[in-house]
Design a protein around this motif. Sequence first.
Motif, mmCIF file in Angstrom:
data_model
loop_
_atom_site.group_PDB
_atom_site.id
_atom_site.type_symbol
_atom_site.label_atom_id
_atom_site.label_comp_id
_atom_site.label_asym_id
_atom_site.label_seq_id
_atom_site.Cartn_x
_atom_site.Cartn_y
_atom_site.Cartn_z
ATOM 1 N N ALA A 5 35.467 43.060 -27.409
ATOM 2 C CA ALA A 5 36.517 43.527 -28.312
ATOM 3 C C ALA A 5 37.051 42.345 -29.122
ATOM 4 N N ASP A 6 37.420 42.618 -30.365
ATOM 5 C CA ASP A 6 37.900 41.557 -31.250
ATOM 6 C C ASP A 6 39.083 40.800 -30.661
ATOM 7 N N TYR A 7 40.026 41.506 -30.050
ATOM 8 C CA TYR A 7 41.212 40.817 -29.545
ATOM 9 C C TYR A 7 40.865 39.855 -28.406
ATOM 10 N N ILE A 8 39.860 40.194 -27.605
ATOM 11 C CA ILE A 8 39.420 39.294 -26.532
ATOM 12 C C ILE A 8 38.684 38.101 -27.125
ATOM 13 N N ARG A 9 37.839 38.346 -28.103
ATOM 14 C CA ARG A 9 37.095 37.267 -28.755
ATOM 15 C C ARG A 9 38.057 36.262 -29.403
ATOM 16 N N PRO A 43 46.311 43.883 -38.142
ATOM 17 C CA PRO A 43 47.433 43.258 -37.450
ATOM 18 C C PRO A 43 47.584 43.752 -36.010
ATOM 19 N N SER A 44 47.247 44.997 -35.739
ATOM 20 C CA SER A 44 47.362 45.497 -34.367
ATOM 21 C C SER A 44 46.393 44.784 -33.425
ATOM 22 N N THR A 45 45.244 44.374 -33.940
ATOM 23 C CA THR A 45 44.292 43.606 -33.132
ATOM 24 C C THR A 45 44.883 42.252 -32.769
ATOM 25 N N VAL A 51 49.554 39.547 -27.145
ATOM 26 C CA VAL A 51 50.059 40.137 -25.902
ATOM 27 C C VAL A 51 49.222 39.644 -24.727
ATOM 28 N N ARG A 52 47.908 39.627 -24.913
ATOM 29 C CA ARG A 52 47.009 39.138 -23.857
ATOM 30 C C ARG A 52 47.302 37.682 -23.518
#
Length: 79
Positions: A5-9, A43-45, A51-52
């Motif tokens: 997922a983009d947010y993890i990357r 922006p939500s990503t 948050v992570r």
Amino acid sequence: MPITADYIRIADEIVADIRTNKLKPGDKLPSIAQLAAMYEVSPSTVKQTYVRLEALRVIWRHQGKGIFVNDPKLWMREP
């Protein structure tokens, strides 16, 4: 091959920058809008990314001032 997922990357890239001293404790991170533009994501990503990282104690927020890199001694494990 699984897709990350983009947010993890993005979170992993920020952590890598801290581990290689490209980012240092106290450094201010880009705003949500700036990071979204840099990575060409929503922006939500970026919110999910922050948050992570906050949950992992990698960063901390100061209301009205920004988002900052935390001291790695508080969250980084020895290899």
